[in-house]
Write a protein that holds these residues in place. Structure first.
Motif, short mmCIF file in Angstrom:
data_model
loop_
_atom_site.label_atom_id
_atom_site.label_comp_id
_atom_site.label_asym_id
_atom_site.label_seq_id
_atom_site.Cartn_x
_atom_site.Cartn_y
_atom_site.Cartn_z
N PHE A 78 -0.77 -48.64 0.42
CA PHE A 78 -0.62 -47.25 1.31
C PHE A 78 -0.29 -46.17 0.27
N ARG A 79 0.33 -46.71 -0.83
CA ARG A 79 0.74 -45.67 -2.16
C ARG A 79 -0.58 -45.34 -2.82
N ASP A 80 -1.41 -46.16 -2.71
CA ASP A 80 -2.86 -46.06 -3.24
C ASP A 80 -3.65 -44.72 -2.54
N TYR A 81 -3.47 -44.92 -1.34
CA TYR A 81 -4.05 -43.90 -0.72
C TYR A 81 -3.63 -42.41 -0.60
N ALA A 82 -2.21 -42.50 -0.38
CA ALA A 82 -1.27 -41.26 -0.19
C ALA A 82 -0.21 -41.10 -0.56
N GLY A 83 -0.07 -41.73 -1.77
CA GLY A 83 1.23 -41.68 -2.39
C GLY A 83 1.12 -41.73 -4.06
N VAL A 84 1.90 -42.40 -4.80
CA VAL A 84 1.94 -42.48 -6.22
C VAL A 84 1.40 -44.05 -6.50
N PRO A 85 0.33 -44.13 -6.96
CA PRO A 85 -0.33 -45.64 -7.06
C PRO A 85 0.60 -46.20 -8.18
N LYS A 86 0.94 -47.50 -7.98
CA LYS A 86 1.71 -48.22 -9.03
C LYS A 86 0.98 -48.49 -10.30
N SER A 87 -0.23 -48.51 -10.15
CA SER A 87 -1.24 -48.85 -11.25
C SER A 87 -2.30 -47.92 -11.34
N ALA A 88 -2.40 -47.32 -12.35
CA ALA A 88 -3.64 -46.41 -12.43
C ALA A 88 -4.91 -47.06 -12.83
N THR A 89 -5.02 -48.06 -13.44
CA THR A 89 -6.06 -48.94 -14.25
C THR A 89 -6.61 -49.64 -12.91
N THR A 90 -5.77 -50.43 -12.07
CA THR A 90 -6.48 -51.34 -11.38
C THR A 90 -7.50 -50.77 -10.08
N VAL B 224 -3.35 -35.23 -8.23
CA VAL B 224 -2.56 -34.98 -9.64
C VAL B 224 -2.04 -33.71 -9.53
N ALA B 225 -2.64 -32.62 -9.31
CA ALA B 225 -2.13 -31.25 -9.07
C ALA B 225 -0.99 -31.10 -7.94
N ILE B 226 -1.22 -31.86 -7.04
CA ILE B 226 -0.03 -31.98 -5.88
C ILE B 226 1.11 -32.59 -6.56
N ARG B 227 1.22 -33.62 -7.18
CA ARG B 227 1.95 -34.40 -7.68
C ARG B 227 2.95 -33.51 -8.94
N THR B 228 1.91 -33.00 -9.50
CA THR B 228 2.49 -31.82 -10.83
C THR B 228 3.50 -30.67 -9.96
N VAL B 229 2.94 -30.11 -8.81
CA VAL B 229 3.78 -29.19 -8.17
C VAL B 229 5.11 -29.54 -7.84
N ASP B 230 5.01 -31.01 -7.09
CA ASP B 230 6.23 -31.43 -6.62
C ASP B 230 7.30 -31.93 -7.71
N GLY B 231 6.51 -32.17 -8.99
CA GLY B 231 7.54 -32.74 -10.10
C GLY B 231 7.58 -34.18 -10.25
N ARG B 232 6.58 -34.77 -9.41
CA ARG B 232 6.33 -36.26 -9.48
C ARG B 232 5.65 -36.85 -10.44
N PRO B 233 5.68 -38.01 -11.05
CA PRO B 233 5.08 -38.48 -11.93
C PRO B 233 3.46 -38.47 -12.27
N PHE B 234 3.04 -38.15 -13.48
CA PHE B 234 1.68 -38.36 -13.47
C PHE B 234 0.91 -39.60 -13.31
N THR B 235 -0.25 -39.63 -12.51
CA THR B 235 -0.83 -40.92 -12.37
C THR B 235 -2.04 -40.54 -11.92
N VAL B 236 -3.05 -41.50 -12.05
CA VAL B 236 -4.24 -41.71 -10.99
C VAL B 236 -4.47 -42.81 -10.23
N GLY B 237 -5.42 -42.92 -9.46
CA GLY B 237 -5.97 -44.08 -8.69
C GLY B 237 -6.07 -43.85 -7.23
N ASN B 238 -5.66 -42.69 -6.76
CA ASN B 238 -5.78 -42.39 -5.32
C ASN B 238 -7.40 -42.16 -4.99
N GLY B 239 -8.03 -41.40 -5.79
CA GLY B 239 -9.53 -41.10 -5.77
C GLY B 239 -10.56 -42.31 -5.53
#
Length: 444
Positions: A63-75, A107-122
């Motif tokens: 679920f975090r990969d879809y709408a939250g902060v992915p645990k892994s950016a590579t996988t 990434v832009a949304i997380r940056t505004v909210d001050g959350r960690p930088f990562t990728v993987g939702n797309g």
């Protein structure tokens, strides 16, 4: 010059004209739905277990990969890129662009909210959309090929999610670890974790950074090799065996041993990352004195017991094997990744030398079970698999019950262990790579 892998190649020789369709294998609907059902059951069971042990469950992680902060950016990206191999170039470009745009938005949304930088939702979102489009709108070979590679990519992601909760289970189920046995027995190989760890300390930050990156970004190299092997699937030509199959089977079989032989690694049991639970903070500067006896040691309930066997070694060796039929740059890349992975597993304090031996034996055994399915279960296949099982089991049994004799008489035990692994490698090569009578004539 390429090794003539006549009987175990990851990609087969070119088919005669008009034969491409013969290589496309169709799966019965019962098999497909059975696989989907099994995946759902495993994910739900993992989620329920995660609630019981207070860990991150696979469904929550997904679920975090879809709408939250992915645990892994590579996988997610690795699975997504694997799925793109089976679709047309135009659809590939559109899907890739959509995944990048969605990731940038998150990434832009997380940056505004001050959350960690990562990728993987797309890639996760677009991979799901691709599966729906292929299943509902495409047809024929385009549909079957796309769904097959999408399934491989999705399976890679889901297997990682299940693997994460399994690592948490190993920590919960095994309150004591066997590092004392492995450290003592590893002296038969010269305590390589101490030797390589000390050498990396002397080498400086650049070599350390390179091997660390290689160690943690193994999926990147795997996708490169898999993409080369599967490059012709859009024409209906599938290799009889490819790297993804070996990776998935190793990830299924290997972790079972983590609860049978729990080990956390020298940097934790004998180094600075033990958080007070280590026997002594001596890695990699000083090999502990030989004890009069060995016993299991308690450890915390959160550290995975994922050392024996070394799956990083098994995966890197399988990557090396599958790269042997590729072009020069791929062969050199496979060799580079294998060497750096072996250095990293020891130099970062993640594994002992015996972990690597067990991982290599496991790889050669699994690879022998999967290679060249058209060949059948002949005597040569059974021989190399039996030898692989014997080497793997022998390492574990000797480590557990003969640790003190192995440290007391390192030369004969070390020669025996390395000799057995060498014999397994030779038998593996002769079975799957060396010419059999008539092979050279048939190729000519």
């Amino acid at each position: 010059m390429l090794i003539h892998d006549a009987h175990g190649s990851s990609t087969s020789p070119p088919d005669p004209p008009g034969a491409e369709g013969l290589r496309e294998r169709h799966f019965r609907p019962a098999v497909v739905w059975g696989g989907i059902g099994a995946a759902i059951v495993v994910l739900v069971a993992g989620q329920l277990m995660s609630v019981h042990i207070h860990a991150l469950g696979p469904l929550t992680s997904l679920f975090r990969d879809y709408a939250g902060v992915p645990k892994s950016a590579t996988t997610p990206w690795a699975g997504f890129l694997l799925a793109l191999i089976g679709i047309t170039a135009r659809a590939r470009v559109n899907a890739l662009a959509a995944a990048v745009v969605i990731d940038l938005i998150f990434v832009a949304i997380r940056t505004v909210d001050g959350r960690p930088f990562t990728v993987g939702n797309g890639p996760t979102i677009v991979l799901t959309a691709l599966a729906l489009v292929a299943a509902l709108r495409w047809s024929g070979i385009r549909r079957s090929t796309a769904l097959r590679t999408i399934a491989l990519g999705a399976l890679l992601i889901l297997a990682t999610k299940v693997g994460e909760i399994w690592l948490d289970i190993t920590a919960w189920a095994c309150p004591r670890v066997l590092d004392s046995y492995v450290e003592v027995a590893d002296r038969a190989l010269g305590s390589p974790a101490w030797v390589v760890g000390h050498a990396l300390d002397i080498a400086g930050p650049v070599p350390l950074g390179i091997v660390r990156w290689v160690y943690f970004e193994l999926p990147v190299a795997a996708i490169v090799v898999a993409a080369w092997q599967l490059r012709r699937v859009t024409t209906g030509v599938w290799p009889s065996h490819h790297l993804v199959r070996t990776f998935l089977v190793l990830g299924l079989v290997g972790p079972i041993c983590y609860v049978l032989f729990p080990v956390v690694g020298p940097v934790l049991a004998f180094g600075p990352q033990g958080n007070g639970l280590e026997l002594a903070d001596v890695w990699p500067d000083l090999v502990p004195a030989l004890p009069a006896s060995v016993d299991s040691m308690p450890f915390d309930g959160i550290t995975p017991r994922n050392c024996m066997p070394s799956l990083h070694t098994a995966w890197a060796l399988s990557l090396f094997i599958h790269s042997r039929r590729g072009p020069l740059w791929l062969r050199w890349g496979g060799a580079f990744w294998l060497v750096c992975t072996l250095v990293a597993t020891l130099g970062l304090g993640a594994h002992y030398g015996l972990d690597l031996v067990a991982g290599a034996a496991l790889c050669l055994t699994v690879e022998s079970a999967l290679r060249d399915p058209e060949r059948g279960w002949d005597r040569a296949r059974v021989t190399v698999m039996s030898l692989g099982v014997a080497v793997f089991a022998g390492v574990l049994v000797c480590t557990r019950y003969l640790a003190i004799p192995m440290a007391t008489y390192p030369a004969p035990f070390g020669i025996a262990i390395l000799g057995a692994l060498t014999a397994l490698a030779i038998v593996f090569y002769r079975t799957w790579f060396a010419d059999r009578p008539g092979d050279r004539v048939s190729r000519e």
